[in-house]
Structures are given as structure tokens and as C-alpha cells.
Design a protein around this motif. Structure first.
Motif, PDB file in Angstrom:
ATOM      1  N   ILE A   1       9.513 -13.034  12.886  1.00  0.00           N
ATOM      2  CA  ILE A   1       9.735 -12.180  14.041  1.00  0.00           C
ATOM      3  C   ILE A   1       9.220 -12.890  15.280  1.00  0.00           C
ATOM      4  O   ILE A   1       8.084 -13.362  15.310  1.00  0.00           O
TER       5      ILE A   1
ATOM      6  N   THR B   1      14.327 -10.742  14.741  1.00  0.00           N
ATOM      7  CA  THR B   1      13.926 -11.015  13.371  1.00  0.00           C
ATOM      8  C   THR B   1      14.995 -11.797  12.625  1.00  0.00           C
ATOM      9  O   THR B   1      16.176 -11.778  12.997  1.00  0.00           O
TER      10      THR B   1
ATOM     11  N   TYR C   1      15.789 -13.030   8.292  1.00  0.00           N
ATOM     12  CA  TYR C   1      15.371 -12.852   6.911  1.00  0.00           C
ATOM     13  C   TYR C   1      16.104 -13.817   5.990  1.00  0.00           C
ATOM     14  O   TYR C   1      17.239 -14.224   6.264  1.00  0.00           O
TER      15      TYR C   1
END
Length: 120
Positions: free
Chosen positions: A51, A57, A59
Motif C-alpha cells: 500500500i 494497493t 496484491y
């Protein structure tokens, strides 16, 4: 100069949840990115999520939709909410913080690691 204290790991059953925390302390002026990595036995350390200071963000593909990373800038703390855990999530989880100290000194620090074990 920068200390990272992780907490929240443990042993859970598949399908359950865990929340990891990592608090940074020291002569920190600002923090850029905060992230979580993991390393399973016999495997390389890999990014789980990160982040940025502005809140963006990203992932790993295998945790997207199950894990959520967040941060509290006032507390210099990053969190990882892990839902629907499965056995493949078993690993040591490390937090990583990139920022600046007093005196315009850049730093990148790693936490000590916290074990997450998911049983079937």
C-alpha cells in the motif's frame, strides 16, 4: 534506527481468518510504501500486498479478493486482513516499510516475521 514489531500470526483452520499488524517506530519522518511478504518452506520470499502513501494497493494474484492491506499513518502501522485462508497460505509473513528518517536518510526495514499456519 527503525523497529518493526509484527503481531497476529498463529494456527488456524482452512476457511478461517487472521489479521496481522506491523508497527514501525524510530526517528521516522515519513513512510512511502508499506507491504507484506511471505516465505513458505523451500520457496522464495514473495510479495503478498503493498500500500502506497496515497492508499493505492496491489496484491498477489492468489490472494486478491481474500486479503486486504490497510495502513494507519498516524500510528505508522500496516495491517493485513486475511480471510478464507487455505493451506497454501502457510508461511512466515514479513512486513516491509520504505520511508525517510530525520536528516533525509532513506530506509527500508523488515519485520522479524510471524508464522501463519493453516491446517486442512
Amino acid at each position: 534506527q527503525v523497529q518493526l514489531v509484527e503481531s497476529g500470526g498463529g494456527l488456524v483452520q482452512a476457511g478461517e481468518s487472521l489479521r496481522l499488524s506491523c508497527a514501525a517506530s524510530g526517528r521516522i519522518v515519513s513512510i512511502n510504501a508499506m507491504g507484506w511478504y511471505r516465505q513458505a518452506p523451500g520457496k522464495q520470499r514473495e510479495l503478498v500486498g503493498s500500500i502506497a502513501n496515497g492508499g493505492n494497493t496491489r496484491y498477489a494474484s492468489d490472494v486478491k479478493g481474500r486479503f486486504t492491506i490497510s495502513r494507519d499513518n498516524a500510528k505508522n502501522t500496516v495491517y493485513l486482513q486475511m480471510n478464507s485462508l487455505n493451506v497454501d497460505d502457510t508461511a512466515v509473513y514479513y512486513c516491509n516499510v520504505d520511508g525517510w528518517l530525520e536528516g533525509r536518510q532513506h530506509f527500508i526495514s523488515w519485520g522479524q516475521g510471524t508464522q501463519v499456519t493453516v491446517s486442512s
